[in-house]
Write a protein that holds these residues in place. Structure first.
Motif, mmCIF file in Angstrom:
data_model
loop_
_atom_site.group_PDB
_atom_site.id
_atom_site.type_symbol
_atom_site.label_atom_id
_atom_site.label_comp_id
_atom_site.label_asym_id
_atom_site.label_seq_id
_atom_site.Cartn_x
_atom_site.Cartn_y
_atom_site.Cartn_z
ATOM 1 N N ARG A 1 0.827 -1.216 0.000
ATOM 2 C CA ARG A 1 0.000 0.000 0.000
ATOM 3 C C ARG A 1 0.855 1.257 0.000
ATOM 4 N NH1 ARG A 1 -5.718 -0.676 2.329
ATOM 5 N NH2 ARG A 1 -5.996 -2.916 2.093
ATOM 6 N N ALA A 2 2.052 1.174 0.594
ATOM 7 C CA ALA A 2 2.948 2.328 0.653
ATOM 8 C C ALA A 2 3.347 2.810 -0.738
ATOM 9 C CB ALA A 2 4.203 1.982 1.465
ATOM 10 N N TRP A 3 3.234 1.951 -1.740
ATOM 11 C CA TRP A 3 3.570 2.358 -3.096
ATOM 12 C C TRP A 3 2.528 3.306 -3.665
ATOM 13 C CZ3 TRP A 3 6.048 -1.970 -6.549
ATOM 14 C CH2 TRP A 3 7.203 -2.457 -5.915
ATOM 15 N N GLY A 4 1.353 3.348 -3.095
ATOM 16 C CA GLY A 4 0.290 4.208 -3.594
ATOM 17 C C GLY A 4 -0.397 3.630 -4.813
ATOM 18 N N GLN A 5 -1.234 4.448 -5.436
ATOM 19 C CA GLN A 5 -1.997 4.021 -6.604
ATOM 20 C C GLN A 5 -1.120 4.075 -7.854
ATOM 21 O OE1 GLN A 5 -5.022 2.644 -7.034
ATOM 22 N NE2 GLN A 5 -4.467 2.514 -9.181
ATOM 23 N N ILE A 6 -0.910 2.927 -8.465
ATOM 24 C CA ILE A 6 -0.119 2.868 -9.701
ATOM 25 C C ILE A 6 -0.903 3.570 -10.811
ATOM 26 C CG2 ILE A 6 0.935 1.342 -11.418
ATOM 27 C CD1 ILE A 6 2.292 1.257 -8.631
ATOM 28 N N ALA A 7 -0.287 4.570 -11.416
ATOM 29 C CA ALA A 7 -0.957 5.350 -12.455
ATOM 30 C C ALA A 7 -0.480 4.999 -13.856
ATOM 31 C CB ALA A 7 -0.751 6.840 -12.203
ATOM 32 N N SER A 8 0.729 4.422 -13.952
ATOM 33 C CA SER A 8 1.309 4.152 -15.262
ATOM 34 C C SER A 8 2.152 2.881 -15.213
ATOM 35 C CB SER A 8 2.177 5.344 -15.670
ATOM 36 O OG SER A 8 2.837 5.093 -16.888
#
Length: 132
Positions: free
Chosen positions: A53-60
């Motif tokens: 979750r620490a990586w955040g929302q993958i956008a690309s």
């Protein structure tokens, strides 16, 4: 007469992912992923679901266009738009690049789906080791 119950198989296959330990030093490879196919539309949702979750929302996401099957320019993953890019460079044919705006970039080695387990496991362990 007794009936032995068969253990239920998981409805989704176990994600084959190994990540390197977190450290303050940048790495060229942040871990390894061993997908079951080169169909990104099938494989990507389970990969994203298994990331910290620490990586955040993958956008690309960028993959090697010569290896992965054709992909659209974007797809919806867990109600979030993920932009998909196909690079045609030979410099990193077996990697996937994940980007999260404001949080970072993660490069994962991709173990080819057809790789035998006895070969894949040491590759994944090496990619996720503390040594670089």
């Amino acid at each position: 007469m007794t009936t032995a119950l068969q253990p239920q198989l998981p409805s989704h296959p176990v994600l084959r992912l190994r990540l390197a330990p977190r450290s303050g030093m940048p790495r060229s490879i942040d871990g390894a992923w061993w997908p079951r196919s080169y169909d990104l539309l099938v494989e990507l949702p389970s990969l994203i679901a298994g990331l910290p979750r620490a990586w955040g929302q993958i956008a690309s996401v960028t993959v090697n266009g010569a290896v992965w099957s054709a992909v659209p320019g974007r797809m919806l993953v867990f109600n979030e738009v993920v932009r998909l890019h196909r690079a045609l460079t030979a410099s990193a044919p077996h990697t996937i690049v994940l980007l999260t705006p404001g949080r970072g970039r993660w490069d994962l080695m991709v173990v080819p789906p057809e790789t035998a387990e006895e070969t894949a496991e040491p590759l994944m362990a090496a990619a996720a080791s503390d040594q670089e």
